[in-house]
Design an enzyme around this catalytic site. Structure first.
Site, PDB file in Angstrom:
ATOM      1  N   LYS A  13      -3.779   6.495  57.242  1.00 16.56           N
ATOM      2  CA  LYS A  13      -2.554   5.978  57.045  1.00 16.56           C
ATOM      3  C   LYS A  13      -2.312   5.045  55.541  1.00 16.56           C
ATOM      4  O   LYS A  13      -1.300   5.572  55.019  1.00 16.56           O
ATOM      5  CB  LYS A  13      -1.498   5.682  57.971  1.00 16.56           C
ATOM      6  CG  LYS A  13      -2.165   6.323  59.907  1.00 16.56           C
ATOM      7  CD  LYS A  13      -1.425   5.449  60.908  1.00 16.56           C
ATOM      8  CE  LYS A  13      -1.990   4.635  60.923  1.00 16.56           C
ATOM      9  NZ  LYS A  13      -3.043   4.398  61.489  1.00 16.56           N
ATOM     10  N   ARG A  88       4.772   3.863  67.413  1.00 17.80           N
ATOM     11  CA  ARG A  88       3.640   4.016  68.208  1.00 17.80           C
ATOM     12  C   ARG A  88       3.630   4.588  69.443  1.00 17.80           C
ATOM     13  O   ARG A  88       2.708   4.181  70.218  1.00 17.80           O
ATOM     14  CB  ARG A  88       2.483   2.575  68.109  1.00 17.80           C
ATOM     15  CG  ARG A  88       1.486   2.694  67.703  1.00 17.80           C
ATOM     16  CD  ARG A  88       1.586   1.106  66.251  1.00 17.80           C
ATOM     17  NE  ARG A  88       0.006   1.401  66.695  1.00 17.80           N
ATOM     18  CZ  ARG A  88      -0.381   0.586  65.433  1.00 17.80           C
ATOM     19  NH1 ARG A  88       0.256   1.093  64.110  1.00 17.80           N
ATOM     20  NH2 ARG A  88      -1.306   0.709  65.088  1.00 17.80           N
ATOM     21  N   ARG A 127     -14.026  -1.329  56.177  1.00 15.67           N
ATOM     22  CA  ARG A 127     -13.370  -2.405  55.268  1.00 15.67           C
ATOM     23  C   ARG A 127     -12.480  -3.020  54.552  1.00 15.67           C
ATOM     24  O   ARG A 127     -13.174  -4.555  55.669  1.00 15.67           O
ATOM     25  CB  ARG A 127     -11.590  -1.623  56.116  1.00 15.67           C
ATOM     26  CG  ARG A 127     -10.254  -1.605  55.606  1.00 15.67           C
ATOM     27  CD  ARG A 127      -9.331  -1.403  55.812  1.00 15.67           C
ATOM     28  NE  ARG A 127      -9.416  -1.658  57.048  1.00 15.67           N
ATOM     29  CZ  ARG A 127      -8.400  -1.581  58.395  1.00 15.67           C
ATOM     30  NH1 ARG A 127      -7.516  -0.426  58.278  1.00 15.67           N
ATOM     31  NH2 ARG A 127      -8.766  -1.588  60.029  1.00 15.67           N
ATOM     32  N   ARG A 162      -9.750  -7.624  58.481  1.00 19.00           N
ATOM     33  CA  ARG A 162      -9.323  -8.554  59.297  1.00 19.00           C
ATOM     34  C   ARG A 162      -9.614  -9.176  60.639  1.00 19.00           C
ATOM     35  O   ARG A 162     -10.071  -8.504  61.002  1.00 19.00           O
ATOM     36  CB  ARG A 162      -8.074  -7.059  59.511  1.00 19.00           C
ATOM     37  CG  ARG A 162      -7.582  -7.335  58.243  1.00 19.00           C
ATOM     38  CD  ARG A 162      -6.556  -5.026  58.540  1.00 19.00           C
ATOM     39  NE  ARG A 162      -6.157  -4.806  59.510  1.00 19.00           N
ATOM     40  CZ  ARG A 162      -5.490  -3.656  60.463  1.00 19.00           C
ATOM     41  NH1 ARG A 162      -5.620  -2.759  59.107  1.00 19.00           N
ATOM     42  NH2 ARG A 162      -5.620  -3.122  61.042  1.00 19.00           N
ATOM     43  N   ARG A 173      -8.239  -0.739  70.011  1.00 21.74           N
ATOM     44  CA  ARG A 173      -7.268  -0.449  69.453  1.00 21.74           C
ATOM     45  C   ARG A 173      -7.707   1.187  70.221  1.00 21.74           C
ATOM     46  O   ARG A 173      -6.025   1.575  69.635  1.00 21.74           O
ATOM     47  CB  ARG A 173      -7.716  -0.256  67.812  1.00 21.74           C
ATOM     48  CG  ARG A 173      -6.967  -2.445  67.796  1.00 21.74           C
ATOM     49  CD  ARG A 173      -7.058  -2.531  66.314  1.00 21.74           C
ATOM     50  NE  ARG A 173      -7.271  -2.162  65.361  1.00 21.74           N
ATOM     51  CZ  ARG A 173      -7.749  -2.158  64.482  1.00 21.74           C
ATOM     52  NH1 ARG A 173      -9.156  -2.836  63.702  1.00 21.74           N
ATOM     53  NH2 ARG A 173      -7.287  -1.276  62.341  1.00 21.74           N
TER      54      ARG A 173
HETATM   55  P1  AP5 Z   1      -7.011   2.524  55.975  1.00 18.54           P
HETATM   56  O1  AP5 Z   1      -5.625   3.388  55.250  1.00 18.54           O
HETATM   57  O2  AP5 Z   1      -6.907   1.263  56.032  1.00 18.54           O
HETATM   58  O3  AP5 Z   1      -5.957   2.749  57.656  1.00 18.54           O
HETATM   59  P2  AP5 Z   1      -4.917   2.667  58.570  1.00 18.54           P
HETATM   60  O4  AP5 Z   1      -5.082   4.120  59.201  1.00 18.54           O
HETATM   61  O5  AP5 Z   1      -4.004   2.407  57.918  1.00 18.54           O
HETATM   62  O6  AP5 Z   1      -6.405   2.006  59.675  1.00 18.54           O
HETATM   63  P3  AP5 Z   1      -5.509   0.221  60.156  1.00 18.54           P
HETATM   64  O7  AP5 Z   1      -6.620  -0.261  60.596  1.00 18.54           O
HETATM   65  O8  AP5 Z   1      -5.044   0.196  59.731  1.00 18.54           O
HETATM   66  O9  AP5 Z   1      -4.925   1.568  61.465  1.00 18.54           O
HETATM   67  P4  AP5 Z   1      -3.823   0.734  62.740  1.00 18.54           P
HETATM   68  O10 AP5 Z   1      -3.291   0.970  63.214  1.00 18.54           O
HETATM   69  O11 AP5 Z   1      -5.045   0.328  63.634  1.00 18.54           O
HETATM   70  O12 AP5 Z   1      -3.574  -0.831  61.863  1.00 18.54           O
HETATM   71  P5  AP5 Z   1      -1.797  -1.538  61.706  1.00 18.54           P
HETATM   72  O13 AP5 Z   1      -2.200  -2.326  61.260  1.00 18.54           O
HETATM   73  O14 AP5 Z   1      -0.798  -0.221  61.743  1.00 18.54           O
HETATM   74  O15 AP5 Z   1      -8.054   2.925  56.309  1.00 18.54           O
HETATM   75  C1  AP5 Z   1      -9.271   2.505  56.829  1.00 18.54           C
HETATM   76  C2  AP5 Z   1     -10.622   2.102  55.930  1.00 18.54           C
HETATM   77  O16 AP5 Z   1     -11.307   3.789  55.062  1.00 18.54           O
HETATM   78  C3  AP5 Z   1     -10.590   1.692  54.180  1.00 18.54           C
HETATM   79  O17 AP5 Z   1     -11.103   0.635  54.517  1.00 18.54           O
HETATM   80  C4  AP5 Z   1     -10.456   2.833  53.459  1.00 18.54           C
HETATM   81  O18 AP5 Z   1     -10.395   2.611  52.270  1.00 18.54           O
HETATM   82  C5  AP5 Z   1     -10.979   3.614  54.254  1.00 18.54           C
HETATM   83  N1  AP5 Z   1     -10.805   5.052  53.539  1.00 18.54           N
HETATM   84  C6  AP5 Z   1      -9.990   5.729  54.209  1.00 18.54           C
HETATM   85  N2  AP5 Z   1      -9.172   6.978  53.770  1.00 18.54           N
HETATM   86  C7  AP5 Z   1     -10.610   7.211  53.074  1.00 18.54           C
HETATM   87  C8  AP5 Z   1     -11.409   8.401  52.786  1.00 18.54           C
HETATM   88  N3  AP5 Z   1     -10.684   9.035  52.504  1.00 18.54           N
HETATM   89  N4  AP5 Z   1     -12.643   8.472  52.218  1.00 18.54           N
HETATM   90  C9  AP5 Z   1     -12.874   7.380  52.828  1.00 18.54           C
HETATM   91  N5  AP5 Z   1     -12.710   5.886  52.782  1.00 18.54           N
HETATM   92  C10 AP5 Z   1     -11.204   6.680  53.048  1.00 18.54           C
HETATM   93  O19 AP5 Z   1      -1.478  -2.160  63.390  1.00 18.54           O
HETATM   94  C11 AP5 Z   1      -2.466  -3.427  63.647  1.00 18.54           C
HETATM   95  C12 AP5 Z   1      -1.426  -4.283  65.104  1.00 18.54           C
HETATM   96  O20 AP5 Z   1      -0.452  -4.707  65.243  1.00 18.54           O
HETATM   97  C13 AP5 Z   1      -1.812  -3.578  66.660  1.00 18.54           C
HETATM   98  O21 AP5 Z   1      -3.109  -3.344  66.944  1.00 18.54           O
HETATM   99  C14 AP5 Z   1      -0.377  -3.873  66.628  1.00 18.54           C
HETATM  100  O22 AP5 Z   1      -0.745  -5.038  67.710  1.00 18.54           O
HETATM  101  C15 AP5 Z   1       0.644  -4.127  65.424  1.00 18.54           C
HETATM  102  N6  AP5 Z   1       1.718  -3.022  65.127  1.00 18.54           N
HETATM  103  C16 AP5 Z   1       1.454  -2.174  64.635  1.00 18.54           C
HETATM  104  N7  AP5 Z   1       2.334  -1.672  64.139  1.00 18.54           N
HETATM  105  C17 AP5 Z   1       2.963  -1.389  65.389  1.00 18.54           C
HETATM  106  C18 AP5 Z   1       4.212  -0.442  66.568  1.00 18.54           C
HETATM  107  N8  AP5 Z   1       4.519   0.609  65.694  1.00 18.54           N
HETATM  108  N9  AP5 Z   1       3.938  -1.367  67.839  1.00 18.54           N
HETATM  109  C19 AP5 Z   1       3.580  -2.068  68.370  1.00 18.54           C
HETATM  110  N10 AP5 Z   1       2.581  -2.737  67.598  1.00 18.54           N
HETATM  111  C20 AP5 Z   1       2.132  -2.153  66.243  1.00 18.54           C
HETATM  112 MG    MG Z   2      -3.340   0.961  57.713  1.00 12.25          MG
END
Ligand code: AP5
Ligand code: MG
Length: 215
Positions: A13, A88, A127, A162, A173
């Site tokens: 994402k 979410r 990552r 992270r 997660r």
């Molecule tokens: P990346 O782009 O970082 O993936 P992502 O989908 O953004 O994954 P996240 O881990 O950030 O998602 P998440 O939903 O768990 O975390 P968030 O920060 O939102 O890609 C991943 C890896 O793959 C990278 O190394 C990248 O380089 C690689 N990659 C990507 N595409 C590729 C490709 N095509 N080919 C090869 N490699 C590739 O949330 C964190 C925490 O915050 C949650 O657990 C929760 O506690 C809280 N939180 C956030 N939002 C909310 C909400 N709305 N409600 C409640 N709690 C929330």
């Molecule tokens: Mg992310």
């Protein structure tokens, strides 16, 4: 563009959102990035959110809705935005619908990025993320490594793993995603807003979104 990106942790994402902002100047709004910046700065929000995040649980809906109600009214959103990691839960999606109607904002569509679980597990353990809260550029030691010495190519800060990248938090997660977030796929399908994109290539995802926007 005004779109939402749905997808499991590691689906890409953040990566896709950053590619799309470069394309038309829409801003990326990542609730995860906002919360991590608050944790690092030690604000009241950060202190409240940290435990949930480190355990891989969701932060309470009320906290997130407060942040997003403010964020969506900031001037930079007028040119378009990509919601990354929000909504979410079904209650967040319902509240967002009401908020959008009140603010007079119409979303283009919702994209569900679908990637196999084994790819996700591999990506999350490899990552690296820029430690500068204002940057949070995303790298991967296999597919997109940072500069020499693990420095961010954009701002030169060190890149880190992270706090929620432990095996335990990753597994939590993924479970939380299946239980609380995956039902949004059905929610937005019913609303007639869903576009599913199956693919492990960011270019495929970005091009599918551009095509759906007619660009
Ligand atoms: P990346 O782009 O970082 O993936 P992502 O989908 O953004 O994954 P996240 O881990 O950030 O998602 P998440 O939903 O768990 O975390 P968030 O920060 O939102 O890609 C991943 C890896 O793959 C990278 O190394 C990248 O380089 C690689 N990659 C990507 N595409 C590729 C490709 N095509 N080919 C090869 N490699 C590739 O949330 C964190 C925490 O915050 C949650 O657990 C929760 O506690 C809280 N939180 C956030 N939002 C909310 C909400 N709305 N409600 C409640 N709690 C929330
Ligand atoms: Mg992310």
């Amino acid at each position: 563009m005004k779109i939402m990106l749905l997808g499991a942790p590691g689906a890409g994402k953040g990566t896709v959102a950053k590619l799309l902002t470069a394309f038309d100047g829409s801003v990326q709004i990542s609730t995860g990035d906002i919360l991590r910046a608050a944790v690092k700065a030690g604000t009241a929000l950060g202190k409240e959110a940290q435990g949930f995040m480190d355990r891989g649980e969701l932060v309470p809906d009320s906290l997130i809705m407060g942040i997003m109600e403010q964020r969506l009214q900031e001037p930079d959103c007028a040119n378009g935005f990509l919601l990354d990691g929000f909504p979410r839960t079904i209650p967040q999606a319902e509240e967002l619908k009401t908020l959008m109607a009140r603010l007079g904002i119409k979303m283009d569509f919702v994209v569900s990025i679908e990637v196999p679980r084994e790819v996700i597990l591999d990506r999350l353990t490899t990552r690296r993320t820029c430690s500068n809260s204002a940057c949070q550029e995303i790298y991967n030691v296999k597919s997109n490594p940072p500069a020499e010495g693990g420095k961010c190519k954009k701002c030169g800060s060190p890149t880190i793993q992270r706090a929620d990248e432990t095996e335990e938090a990753i597994s939590k997660r993924l479970d939380v995603y299946n239980e609380k977030t995956a039902p949004l796929i059905g929610f937005y399908e019913k609303e007639g807003m869903l576009k599913k994109v199956v693919g492990t290539s960011s270019d495929v995802v970005v091009n599918a979104i551009k095509a759906a926007l007619g660009k």
